[in-house]
Design an enzyme around this catalytic site. Structure first.
Site, mmCIF file in Angstrom:
data_model
loop_
_atom_site.group_PDB
_atom_site.id
_atom_site.type_symbol
_atom_site.label_atom_id
_atom_site.label_comp_id
_atom_site.label_asym_id
_atom_site.label_seq_id
_atom_site.Cartn_x
_atom_site.Cartn_y
_atom_site.Cartn_z
ATOM 1 N N GLY A 13 39.955 40.352 44.159
ATOM 2 C CA GLY A 13 39.188 40.921 43.521
ATOM 3 C C GLY A 13 39.446 42.092 42.643
ATOM 4 N N CYS A 14 38.880 43.053 42.291
ATOM 5 C CA CYS A 14 39.218 44.125 41.405
ATOM 6 C C CYS A 14 40.545 44.960 41.997
ATOM 7 C CB CYS A 14 38.153 45.244 41.420
ATOM 8 S SG CYS A 14 38.459 46.854 40.435
#
Length: 180
Positions: A13-14
């Protein structure tokens, strides 16, 4: 520290959230946010965000295997993100947020595949693990302002809502692996 440092690159993810956790892990000597396994050379954040470059937002870890094993790094990885959602982590969606383990050796790939098989067989998740395990290709560091983002912006909304809970989960679950 040994002379045999290794690298392992993870997409969960981020990269702000993933980096915020791994900077706290004993034996991890460097964490760099970046982009990998796409087709554009040296893409910008804006290009990666379109999903058209094929890149994944990742953190490249440099670590001392005498202090922390590949398996331990991957155990943390599977606790701090959802490895069962394709191209999505929470509200972040797109191929740039896919779950991925990008290895620098066949041994690392073997550890990753073995752990995924163990978790699949144990039924720890009620959905299939979609994490890709591939050699690291076409890596480039993210822009300077993305490096140490959580440490430099702890009051930023995304950091408080998404990164801080991941850091807290790491601290609770892996206290033994925290830097002193």
């Amino acid at each position: 520290m040994t002379d045999s440092l290794q690298t392992l690159t993870l997409g969960g993810g981020c990269f702000w959230c993933t980096e915020a956790v791994y900077v706290q892990v004993r034996g991890v000597v460097d964490v760099e946010s970046g982009y990998c396994n796409g087709h554009t050379v040296n893409p910008s954040y804006e290009q990666v965000c379109t999903g058209s470059t094929g890149h994944n937002e990742v953190v490249k870890l440099v670590f001392d295997p005498a202090q922390v094993s590949v398996r331990e790094l991957l155990e943390i990885f599977f606790v701090i993100h959802d490895s069962t959602t394709l191209n999505r982590q929470g509200n972040d969606s797109g191929t740039q947020y896919r779950s991925g383990i990008y290895v620098s050796s066949p041994e690392q790939a073997s550890v990753a595949h073995d752990l995924i098989q163990e978790m699949t067989q144990s039924g720890v998740y009620n959905r299939p693990i979609v994490t890709e395990v591939l050699p690291l290709t076409n890596y480039s560091a993210a822009e300077h302002y993305h490096q140490d983002f959580f440490a430099n912006n702890p009051g930023q909304g995304y950091c408080m809502a998404v990164a801080a809970p991941k850091v807290a989960k790491f601290r609770k679950t892996f206290a033994r692996l925290q830097k002193a």
